[in-house]
Design a protein around this motif. Sequence first.
Motif, PDB file in Angstrom:
ATOM      1  N   GLN A   1      -7.129  -1.063  -4.334  1.00  0.00           N
ATOM      2  CA  GLN A   1      -6.717   0.120  -5.103  1.00  0.00           C
ATOM      3  C   GLN A   1      -5.662  -0.165  -6.159  1.00  0.00           C
ATOM      4  O   GLN A   1      -4.712   0.601  -6.357  1.00  0.00           O
ATOM      5  CB  GLN A   1      -6.240   1.223  -4.159  1.00  0.00           C
TER       6      GLN A   1
ATOM      7  N   ASN B   1       2.512   1.697  -3.369  1.00  0.00           N
ATOM      8  CA  ASN B   1       1.500   2.150  -4.328  1.00  0.00           C
ATOM      9  C   ASN B   1       1.230   3.633  -4.185  1.00  0.00           C
ATOM     10  O   ASN B   1       1.129   4.357  -5.177  1.00  0.00           O
ATOM     11  CB  ASN B   1       0.187   1.400  -4.096  1.00  0.00           C
ATOM     12  N   ASN B   2       1.104   4.084  -2.954  1.00  0.00           N
ATOM     13  CA  ASN B   2       0.842   5.507  -2.716  1.00  0.00           C
ATOM     14  C   ASN B   2       2.009   6.360  -3.190  1.00  0.00           C
ATOM     15  O   ASN B   2       1.822   7.393  -3.828  1.00  0.00           O
ATOM     16  CB  ASN B   2       0.590   5.784  -1.230  1.00  0.00           C
TER      17      ASN B   2
ATOM     18  N   THR C   1       0.837  -1.202   0.000  1.00  0.00           N
ATOM     19  CA  THR C   1       0.000   0.000   0.000  1.00  0.00           C
ATOM     20  C   THR C   1       0.874   1.255   0.000  1.00  0.00           C
ATOM     21  O   THR C   1       0.632   2.201  -0.746  1.00  0.00           O
ATOM     22  CB  THR C   1      -0.898  -0.003   1.251  1.00  0.00           C
TER      23      THR C   1
ATOM     24  N   LYS D   1     -10.130  -3.913  -6.711  1.00  0.00           N
ATOM     25  CA  LYS D   1     -10.587  -2.530  -6.575  1.00  0.00           C
ATOM     26  C   LYS D   1     -10.412  -2.069  -5.127  1.00  0.00           C
ATOM     27  O   LYS D   1      -9.931  -0.976  -4.851  1.00  0.00           O
ATOM     28  CB  LYS D   1     -12.060  -2.480  -6.961  1.00  0.00           C
ATOM     29  N   LYS D   2     -10.799  -2.953  -4.217  1.00  0.00           N
ATOM     30  CA  LYS D   2     -10.646  -2.662  -2.802  1.00  0.00           C
ATOM     31  C   LYS D   2      -9.180  -2.405  -2.455  1.00  0.00           C
ATOM     32  O   LYS D   2      -8.856  -1.593  -1.611  1.00  0.00           O
ATOM     33  CB  LYS D   2     -11.093  -3.923  -2.052  1.00  0.00           C
TER      34      LYS D   2
ATOM     35  N   GLN E   1       2.089   6.950  -6.818  1.00  0.00           N
ATOM     36  CA  GLN E   1       1.098   7.868  -7.387  1.00  0.00           C
ATOM     37  C   GLN E   1       1.595   9.310  -7.358  1.00  0.00           C
ATOM     38  O   GLN E   1       1.034  10.180  -8.005  1.00  0.00           O
ATOM     39  CB  GLN E   1      -0.212   7.736  -6.613  1.00  0.00           C
TER      40      GLN E   1
END
Length: 285
Positions: free
Chosen positions: A197, A27-28, A24, A194-195, A31
């Motif tokens: 992300q 991933n953040n 997570t 999707k959950k 972005q």
Amino acid sequence: MHAQTFLKRLDSIPDLPTLPNIVTKVNNLLQDPDTSIKKLGDTVETDQAMVTKILRLVNSTFYGFRSKIRNIPHAIIILGFNNVRNALVSVSIIKTFSEKRAFKGFEIKDFWRHSVAVAVTSRYLGEQSRLDSPDDCFVAGLLHDIGKLVLSQYFTESFGQVWKSVKGNGLSFYEAEKKLLPVSHAQIGGHLAKKWQFPVSLIDSITYHHAIRKGVSNLNQLLIVHAANTIVNNYKGDLGMRPDFSMIDPEAKRIMSGQLENLSEWFPDVAAEIESACEFFLKEE
Ligand SMILES: [Fe+2]
Ligand SMILES: [Fe+2]
């Protein structure tokens, strides 16, 4: 039960696998266009077990680099941000989902063997056709059937019905599911992605791998995963036998005609690659 009710039930499962924190976080970071190699490297390096695994992966014959990759920043320079993220996702998803027991008779190991086979074949198709990033194709292939694991671990009763029908009536998993359940493993997998992300292209490739939808964000990737899945399911490596392509979507056949026409020439090499990938990804620690 309606599809929405089913997915709501899925959402309310308290111990549904969550992505490891590190995925997570990475991933953040990805972005944010200003993320530096150092920052990403530092984040990954907070999880030493993960670092070891990723370095082993990127130094394995699977990636085929001649020089040794020594650390995460080095891996990022050589492989790029996105590919390091993909390596991280692949390693951690297999780990997360192998910890819980699946349904009796449904072996997690066999499940992952199939998934790795589709991943490696997708990567090959992506690379040869130049239709999508080979590494993104790998992850999409690896996760395409993740909904089956969710079914087998959290909806054992529904899974049992489908499993019985597969074994008893010789139906494919998807056909049996369509008859018996309000949602397919593809939809369940997409819902989970999707959950978590994940990128939209990945969510779409999981959701529609059995029922192609032309309007998805990355149709090429979807068609690659769909074709790879069909190839892996049909082609058992028997070189004398012509694989049955009737199940492959016409659009997939059109854009990958170059690859599909001489499948028997390249598939043995890919099969060997699948073996070595399985050895890497599915090795017990
Ligand atoms: Fe599937
Ligand atoms: Fe599959």
